[in-house]
Design an enzyme around this catalytic site. Sequence first.
Site, PDB file in Angstrom:
ATOM      1  N   CYS A   1       0.808  -1.222   0.000  1.00 28.77           N
ATOM      2  CA  CYS A   1       0.000   0.000   0.000  1.00 28.77           C
ATOM      3  C   CYS A   1       0.840   1.271   0.000  1.00 28.77           C
ATOM      4  O   CYS A   1       0.363   2.326  -0.416  1.00 28.77           O
ATOM      5  CB  CYS A   1      -0.924   0.028   1.213  1.00 28.77           C
ATOM      6  SG  CYS A   1      -1.906  -1.466   1.437  1.00 28.77           S
TER       7      CYS A   1
ATOM      8  N   HIS B   1      -8.279   3.414  -3.797  1.00 34.71           N
ATOM      9  CA  HIS B   1      -6.931   3.083  -3.303  1.00 34.71           C
ATOM     10  C   HIS B   1      -6.231   2.139  -4.277  1.00 34.71           C
ATOM     11  O   HIS B   1      -6.135   0.941  -4.042  1.00 34.71           O
ATOM     12  CB  HIS B   1      -7.066   2.451  -1.910  1.00 34.71           C
ATOM     13  CG  HIS B   1      -5.837   1.851  -1.343  1.00 34.71           C
ATOM     14  ND1 HIS B   1      -4.556   2.293  -1.631  1.00 34.71           N
ATOM     15  CD2 HIS B   1      -5.679   0.808  -0.461  1.00 34.71           C
ATOM     16  CE1 HIS B   1      -3.673   1.564  -0.967  1.00 34.71           C
ATOM     17  NE2 HIS B   1      -4.330   0.659  -0.258  1.00 34.71           N
TER      18      HIS B   1
ATOM     19  N   CYS C   1      -1.436   2.402   6.689  1.00 40.01           N
ATOM     20  CA  CYS C   1      -1.103   1.034   7.048  1.00 40.01           C
ATOM     21  C   CYS C   1      -0.645   0.308   5.787  1.00 40.01           C
ATOM     22  O   CYS C   1      -0.917   0.753   4.670  1.00 40.01           O
ATOM     23  CB  CYS C   1      -2.291   0.317   7.678  1.00 40.01           C
ATOM     24  SG  CYS C   1      -3.751   0.175   6.623  1.00 40.01           S
TER      25      CYS C   1
END
Length: 414
Positions: free
Chosen positions: A90, A369, A399
């Site tokens: 991420c 995302h 995160c």
Amino acid sequence: MPEAVIVATARSPIGRAVKGSLRDLRPDDLATTIVDAALAKVPQLDRTLIEDLYLGCGLPGGEQGFNMARVVATKLGLDGLPGATVTRYCSSSLQTTRMAFHAIKAGEGDIFVSAGVETVSRFARGSSDGLPPEAAALVGGGWDNPYFAEARARTASYAQGGQVWHDPREDGAVPDVYIAMGQTAENLAQLKGISREEMDEFGVRSQNLAEKAIADGFWEREITPVTLPDGSVVSKDDGPRAGVSLEAVSTLKPVFRPDGRVTAGNCCPLNDGAAAVVIMSDTKARELGVTPLARIVATGVTALSPEIMGLGPVEASKQALRRAGMTIDDVDLVEINEAFAAQVIPSYQDLNIPLDKLNVNGGAIAIGHPFGMTGARITGTLLNSLHWHDKSIGLETMCVGGGQGMALILERLS
């Protein structure tokens, strides 16, 4: 010691995966378009002087395979530009910015490109939902999927004892740290006592703020229109939904566990997109007559148990703040990546971030995302927001799948 300054940012619209507006674009083509757009904002720059191109990608493979950064460099006509493709899931394109920051501080270069891309629409096919098994495991999927057998066992053990448990493997095999992200969100909801209603309220907040920001013209300031293979142009994000209400969201069914709290209304969707950041030393910027947008003050990266990866922003932000000699009270605006409301809520609460400083134009629950894009996208959004609200200090944090957290502190300069 030179300072690392951001002189330009750019991002594509964010498309919904598989059925969205960017599904027909290859990731290398999309990334090339956006890197080119960011560099075009610095006309004083001779592109042959760029030291390196770092490209973040969460799940390299298929069309996202090989060293895509080098592919982008050659597509730009820069045969002399090195490229490195980096994955920290991420936070992949926050890591690439960190690499440029470190290189400049070390005196090993003056001009870098930090970019990120993910096109989930074009992942190699292989499972019933159109995703390869490893991608399906990371983003979610049916809890009865045999691929999740170990994740189910680990989660059950964690829930029973309140302690993280790692399955011992034979023959030195690598532990499965990539538990389905939705399961880690459910773990946090249970561990921290985050209710379904709280999560839904946060999801609605994200959508409503993003809707208002669209009407105000905020988001269009940072989006570069993208031309599709058929000649049509995409200039807006697919994601934000108009008129989202708590009443409607509360009727959605749990996605990851039959008795769970995570729904499509309180977590991010799957997406496609690319973003780029041009980073220079302050001395080179002055030499070229380029006005910096912001200074990179400090970064942080930490790790924690994979089962509760969503709390990653907490220690990473604290680390970055210590390195900057700041406290959270010194920060004007904060962007926490909204992978799941279940992880954003305890993260901002543990960091004592006032809600009126957090994701003030909505976040990933609303706009999406794309894994490899997100770090660089949020950097651009944070700068946009600091300028829009006439603020100075910004914190970006997220995160990271597998049990990590990353953070970046910026000081707006113009």
